[in-house]
Design a protein around this motif. Structure first.
Motif, PDB file in Angstrom:
ATOM      1  N   GLY A 568      22.757  20.074 -20.277  1.00 54.10           N
ATOM      2  CA  GLY A 568      21.350  20.436 -20.375  1.00 54.10           C
ATOM      3  C   GLY A 568      21.083  21.544 -21.373  1.00 54.10           C
ATOM      4  N   PHE A 569      21.981  21.751 -22.318  1.00 55.18           N
ATOM      5  CA  PHE A 569      21.773  22.782 -23.339  1.00 55.18           C
ATOM      6  C   PHE A 569      20.864  22.247 -24.441  1.00 55.18           C
ATOM      7  CE2 PHE A 569      25.657  20.427 -24.268  1.00 55.18           C
ATOM      8  CZ  PHE A 569      25.467  20.047 -25.596  1.00 55.18           C
ATOM      9  N   LEU A 570      20.360  23.159 -25.261  1.00 59.39           N
ATOM     10  CA  LEU A 570      19.498  22.788 -26.373  1.00 59.39           C
ATOM     11  C   LEU A 570      20.313  22.574 -27.638  1.00 59.39           C
ATOM     12  CD1 LEU A 570      16.473  25.249 -25.950  1.00 59.39           C
ATOM     13  CD2 LEU A 570      16.643  22.878 -25.189  1.00 59.39           C
ATOM     14  N   GLU A 571      19.972  21.515 -28.356  1.00 59.78           N
ATOM     15  CA  GLU A 571      20.584  21.267 -29.654  1.00 59.78           C
ATOM     16  C   GLU A 571      19.959  22.202 -30.695  1.00 59.78           C
ATOM     17  OE1 GLU A 571      23.067  19.382 -29.856  1.00 59.78           O
ATOM     18  OE2 GLU A 571      22.931  17.719 -28.435  1.00 59.78           O
ATOM     19  N   ASP A 572      20.470  22.123 -31.923  1.00 61.70           N
ATOM     20  CA  ASP A 572      19.973  23.000 -32.987  1.00 61.70           C
ATOM     21  C   ASP A 572      18.488  22.784 -33.274  1.00 61.70           C
ATOM     22  OD1 ASP A 572      22.470  24.099 -33.217  1.00 61.70           O
ATOM     23  OD2 ASP A 572      23.095  22.833 -34.897  1.00 61.70           O
ATOM     24  N   ASP A 573      17.995  21.561 -33.066  1.00 57.21           N
ATOM     25  CA  ASP A 573      16.570  21.284 -33.317  1.00 57.21           C
ATOM     26  C   ASP A 573      15.710  21.525 -32.080  1.00 57.21           C
ATOM     27  OD1 ASP A 573      17.374  19.234 -31.697  1.00 57.21           O
ATOM     28  OD2 ASP A 573      16.539  17.622 -32.937  1.00 57.21           O
ATOM     29  N   LEU A 574      16.303  22.188 -31.071  1.00 60.34           N
ATOM     30  CA  LEU A 574      15.643  22.547 -29.810  1.00 60.34           C
ATOM     31  C   LEU A 574      15.358  21.361 -28.901  1.00 60.34           C
ATOM     32  CD1 LEU A 574      13.103  25.318 -30.925  1.00 60.34           C
ATOM     33  CD2 LEU A 574      15.454  25.558 -30.114  1.00 60.34           C
ATOM     34  N   SER A 575      15.910  20.197 -29.214  1.00 62.12           N
ATOM     35  CA  SER A 575      15.838  19.079 -28.279  1.00 62.12           C
ATOM     36  C   SER A 575      16.938  19.248 -27.235  1.00 62.12           C
ATOM     37  CB  SER A 575      16.007  17.745 -29.015  1.00 62.12           C
ATOM     38  OG  SER A 575      17.285  17.684 -29.625  1.00 62.12           O
ATOM     39  N   VAL A 576      16.738  18.651 -26.073  1.00 59.33           N
ATOM     40  CA  VAL A 576      17.716  18.757 -24.998  1.00 59.33           C
ATOM     41  C   VAL A 576      18.807  17.720 -25.224  1.00 59.33           C
ATOM     42  CG1 VAL A 576      18.052  18.734 -22.502  1.00 59.33           C
ATOM     43  CG2 VAL A 576      15.859  19.464 -23.453  1.00 59.33           C
ATOM     44  N   GLU A 577      20.039  18.148 -25.035  1.00 55.55           N
ATOM     45  CA  GLU A 577      21.158  17.218 -25.261  1.00 55.55           C
ATOM     46  C   GLU A 577      20.994  15.958 -24.417  1.00 55.55           C
ATOM     47  OE1 GLU A 577      24.022  16.520 -23.243  1.00 55.55           O
ATOM     48  OE2 GLU A 577      23.802  17.937 -21.582  1.00 55.55           O
ATOM     49  N   ILE A 578      21.409  14.859 -24.985  1.00 56.49           N
ATOM     50  CA  ILE A 578      21.058  13.535 -24.459  1.00 56.49           C
ATOM     51  C   ILE A 578      21.637  13.262 -23.078  1.00 56.49           C
ATOM     52  CG2 ILE A 578      23.022  12.365 -25.536  1.00 56.49           C
ATOM     53  CD1 ILE A 578      21.059  10.048 -26.168  1.00 56.49           C
ATOM     54  N   ASN A 579      22.756  13.909 -22.711  1.00 57.40           N
ATOM     55  CA  ASN A 579      23.404  13.612 -21.432  1.00 57.40           C
ATOM     56  C   ASN A 579      22.917  14.509 -20.291  1.00 57.40           C
ATOM     57  OD1 ASN A 579      25.118  11.522 -22.426  1.00 57.40           O
ATOM     58  ND2 ASN A 579      26.421  13.092 -23.364  1.00 57.40           N
ATOM     59  N   ALA A 580      21.899  15.300 -20.537  1.00 59.41           N
ATOM     60  CA  ALA A 580      21.366  16.168 -19.485  1.00 59.41           C
ATOM     61  C   ALA A 580      20.759  15.336 -18.364  1.00 59.41           C
ATOM     62  CB  ALA A 580      20.325  17.119 -20.074  1.00 59.41           C
ATOM     63  N   TYR A 581      20.606  15.985 -17.219  1.00 60.47           N
ATOM     64  CA  TYR A 581      19.973  15.317 -16.082  1.00 60.47           C
ATOM     65  C   TYR A 581      18.477  15.594 -16.145  1.00 60.47           C
ATOM     66  CZ  TYR A 581      19.248  13.555 -11.360  1.00 60.47           C
ATOM     67  OH  TYR A 581      18.834  12.819 -10.280  1.00 60.47           O
ATOM     68  N   PHE A 582      17.683  14.542 -16.378  1.00 62.39           N
ATOM     69  CA  PHE A 582      16.242  14.677 -16.593  1.00 62.39           C
ATOM     70  C   PHE A 582      15.445  14.180 -15.390  1.00 62.39           C
ATOM     71  CE2 PHE A 582      17.812  14.427 -20.967  1.00 62.39           C
ATOM     72  CZ  PHE A 582      17.074  15.418 -21.595  1.00 62.39           C
ATOM     73  N   TYR A 583      14.271  14.779 -15.227  1.00 65.41           N
ATOM     74  CA  TYR A 583      13.215  14.214 -14.387  1.00 65.41           C
ATOM     75  C   TYR A 583      12.128  13.727 -15.346  1.00 65.41           C
ATOM     76  CZ  TYR A 583      15.575  16.460 -10.509  1.00 65.41           C
ATOM     77  OH  TYR A 583      16.513  16.831  -9.569  1.00 65.41           O
ATOM     78  N   ARG A 584      12.024  12.424 -15.504  1.00 61.13           N
ATOM     79  CA  ARG A 584      11.108  11.853 -16.488  1.00 61.13           C
ATOM     80  C   ARG A 584      11.034  10.345 -16.287  1.00 61.13           C
ATOM     81  NH1 ARG A 584      14.859  12.079 -22.023  1.00 61.13           N
ATOM     82  NH2 ARG A 584      16.534  10.735 -21.230  1.00 61.13           N
TER      83      ARG A 584
END
Length: 697
Positions: A568-584
């Protein structure tokens, strides 16, 4: 000059003063009784109230000189009954005057509803005691003097020495003239003041979605026709009396529902792809001014067009306060709109006439309260009209699709008291109780405790106050999100395997059924994080799950701060890393492609949807290996993060207005877990003694 010699002169002066005073008092009595007994909201009654106030001020200018002269003239007359009734009359007249002045210059508020009752009671009591005072005066006269007055001076009506009998014709003529002028003003107003225009703003209005003027929006009007702009816009006029509420509304997401740059982009995309008539689907909630005035047809402008009335008003004051009922609970602006019963000069462009209008509302707000505080506004159903959404074939060319539904989620929650979880809460909690909490202020609508409902409509939109640099709205929104809405818990690792040592232990420790929490070096571990929705009255997250972003940021670090595992960390472009656990949610179109631009007219379903229902919990598991280099203890941390809009959508929809959007930490949990070395495998010769497990520091 002594009292005896001056009495005739004082009486003459008193008669001169009181001709106008008595005329005015009788007129005020009749007009006041009319408005009290016939309390209908009409043009005539409003003109009568206005005239009553003007003449009431005039009466005060005459009342004080009368009281001075009258008491000076009668001060030497030692008659207890006459004096007592006179003093009571003085008190009642002063009370009537003071309450009248308070109403004229301060108006009626929720905290002073008793004022009009006291004014009416004091006025009626004053006239009653005036009659008693006259009768007392008559009875005080000796019988022989009364007989003499009847024979010689009856024409001057000496039983009532302050006025001559012929002047009663003047009093009657004054009252008749008063009501005649009021009737003339009524007829002139009805003849010349324009009636509301119920024709669409666009001349050649197109009915592309059936013969109903507002489809595909589910909105209805009481008349079945369009609404005059003045009957729904003009929120700045409300600020004349409700300044505190207006200031809150200016910061609210409701006010910015049409000017929101993300909405502007999306509604413009819809108009480009399906025509401006299709925007009626959105505008019933985002820009009801444009929908109900008939702007949404070729040649008109939708609410996303800058500097239009609909753009500037968003969800105007009247947009909500003129909702008479809900047409159904499926949403998409499913409300029935009924314009208010106007006061005189409603919608005028003249500042003077607007002031007259506001004055009439302030001195007699009963109709205003009836129009602006309908029962439906206190029920969660009114929120369902726009916070429930569906789309059918006429919009997506596919079929009926269910979307957000905060109302049903609330019904199924413990807060509605209508579900099997009702035992969890002792009383019903409405949408208004959370999103419109009571706040202190001096607004006319404030209750007896000096509180009124906040019109900031605080929710989860941190994007707009951030773009607007509205620090107060942003701070209150983040405080709301962090007020124990969701709770995180990290379950400590409970060992099933026993640990042997050669140390002496007591029986109370030996009886423990739960082994201590620790990890071994080089061990593969699983960590459970529990997210519980304990404070949101509906699903978490709510609203537009496809573009909002909520996720768990999980980290495991050793004592030196080295990262062992993170998610759930932020990538360099401030997007959330793809394998994070999302509520969406991840909506798709008919070809299975992701609908990421919130272009709902392409949406036919979802491939993924994750949320936590109200009162429910979610368990997230993380697996990783403890490296050999780790130093104990291990710090496990989980943070629930929220951001209005994911990065991909935010950069597209905001365009040149894009800026880094705030990320709010809604909940946090941290535990420390010791590290140990795995005991070495023992040989048969070493079995005679216990090996020791060493904690790693």
């Amino acid at each position: 000059m002594n009292i005896k010699t001056s009495t005739p002169q004082l009486l003459k002066r008193e008669r001169g003063q009181n001709l106008w005073l008595y005329s005015i008092l009788i007129t005020l009595l009749i007009s006041g009784l009319y408005n009290y007994l016939f309390s209908e909201h009409s043009v005539f009654s409003q003109w009568l109230s206005l005239a009553h106030s003007i003449v009431g001020i005039a009466s005060l200018l005459l009342l004080i000189p009368f009281l001075v002269t009258h008491f000076y003239r009668t001060l030497g007359q030692r008659r207890a009954g006459l004096f007592t009734s006179g003093v009571i009359l003085l008190i009642l007249s002063m009370l009537m005057a003071l309450t009248g002045l308070s109403l004229i210059f301060g108006g009626q508020t929720e905290q002073s509803v008793w004022l009009i009752d006291l004014h009416i009671a004091s006025a009626l009591s004053m006239f009653a005691f005036l009659i008693i005072h006259i009768v007392t005066h008559y009875l005080w006269l000796a019988p022989n003097r009364r007989e003499t007055l009847k024979r010689t001076q009856a024409s001057n009506l000496k039983y009532f020495p302050s006025i001559e009998s012929r002047n009663f014709y003047w009093i009657g003529g004054f009252a008749l003239s008063f009501f005649t002028l009021t009737l003339c003003a009524t007829f002139l107003y009805l003849s010349f003041w324009p009636s509301p225009n119920n024709q669409p703003a666009v001349t050649d209005y197109q009915y592309n979605y059936s013969s109903h003027p507002f489809r595909p929006s589910q909105t209805e009007t009481a008349s079945g026709t369009f609404i005059d702009k003045n009957q729904i816009a003009g929120s700045q006029n409300c600020a004349n009396c409700h300044q505190e509420i207006a200031e809150q509304w200016y910061s609210s997401i409701h006010k910015q529902a049409a000017s929101d740059p993300s909405y502007v982009t999306n509604v413009s995309l819809l108009a480009k792809n399906k025509g401006i008539e299709a925007t009626r689907y959105c505008e019933g909630c985002h820009a009801p001014v444009a929908l109900l005035t008939g702007q949404l047809s070729e040649g008109g402008t939708h609410g996303g067009v800058k500097d239009t009335v609909a753009f500037n008003e968003g969800i105007s004051c009247l947009s909500c306060h003129n909702i008479e009922s809900t047409t159904h609970l499926k949403g998409v602006a499913s409300y029935r709109y009924e314009p208010l019963n106007p006061y005189l000069f409603f919608g005028s462009q003249s500042s003077f006439l607007n002031a007259v209008h506001d004055y009439l509302v302030s001195i007699n707000p009963s109709q205003h309260k009836s129009d602006m505080a309908k029962d439906i506004l206190f029920e969660p159903e009114v929120c369902a009209t726009c916070h429930v959404q569906f789309m059918d074939k006429e919009m997506n060319d596919w079929g009926w699709v269910k979307m957000q539904d905060e109302y049903t989620a609330w019904l199924e929650s413990p807060y509605s008291m209508q579900s099997e979880q009702a035992f969890a809460h002792s009383e019903r909690t409405r949408c208004q109780d959370c999103h419109m909490p009571l706040v202190e202020g001096k607004d006319p609508s404030a209750n007896s405790d000096g509180k009124f409902r906040s019109h900031r409509f605080i929710g989860a939109n941190t994007m707009l106050p951030s773009l607007n640099n509205d620090q107060e709205q942003l701070a209150q929104t983040q405080k709301f999100l962090q007020s124990n809405k969701v709770r995180l818990t990290i379950n400590p690792p409970n060992r099933k395997d026993a640990t042997q040592s050669d140390k002496q232990i007591t029986e109370d420790i030996r009886a423990s059924t739960e082994a201590p929490a620790y990890y071994y070096l080089n061990e593969s571990v699983k960590v459970s994080v529990v997210a519980s929705n304990i404070g949101v009255g509906h699903n978490f997250p709510g609203g537009t799950l496809d573009i909002n972003e909520s996720w768990i940021a999980f980290t495991a670090v050793d004592a030196t701060g080295k990262i062992i595992y993170e998610s759930g960390f932020l990538e360099d472009d401030l997007s959330v890393e793809i394998n994070a656990y999302f509520y969406r949610s991840l909506p798709i179109d008919r070809f299975g492609k992701l609908v990421w631009k919130h272009d709902l007219f392409n949406r036919v379903g979802e491939t993924y949807k994750n949320f936590i229902p109200a009162g429910g919990s979610d368990i997230i598991e993380y697996s990783f290996k403890i490296p050999s280099w780790a130093k104990g203890p291990i710090a496990l941390s989980a943070v629930l993060k929220y951001r209005k809009f994911n990065q991909r959508y935010a950069k597209w929809v905001l365009g040149d207005d894009y800026q880094d959007l705030p990320i709010t930490d809604m909940a946090r949990a941290t535990i420390m877990v010791p590290l140990r070395q795995q005991p070495p495998v023992r040989t048969e010769s070493a079995m005679t003694s216990y090996s020791t497990t060493t904690e790693v520091n």
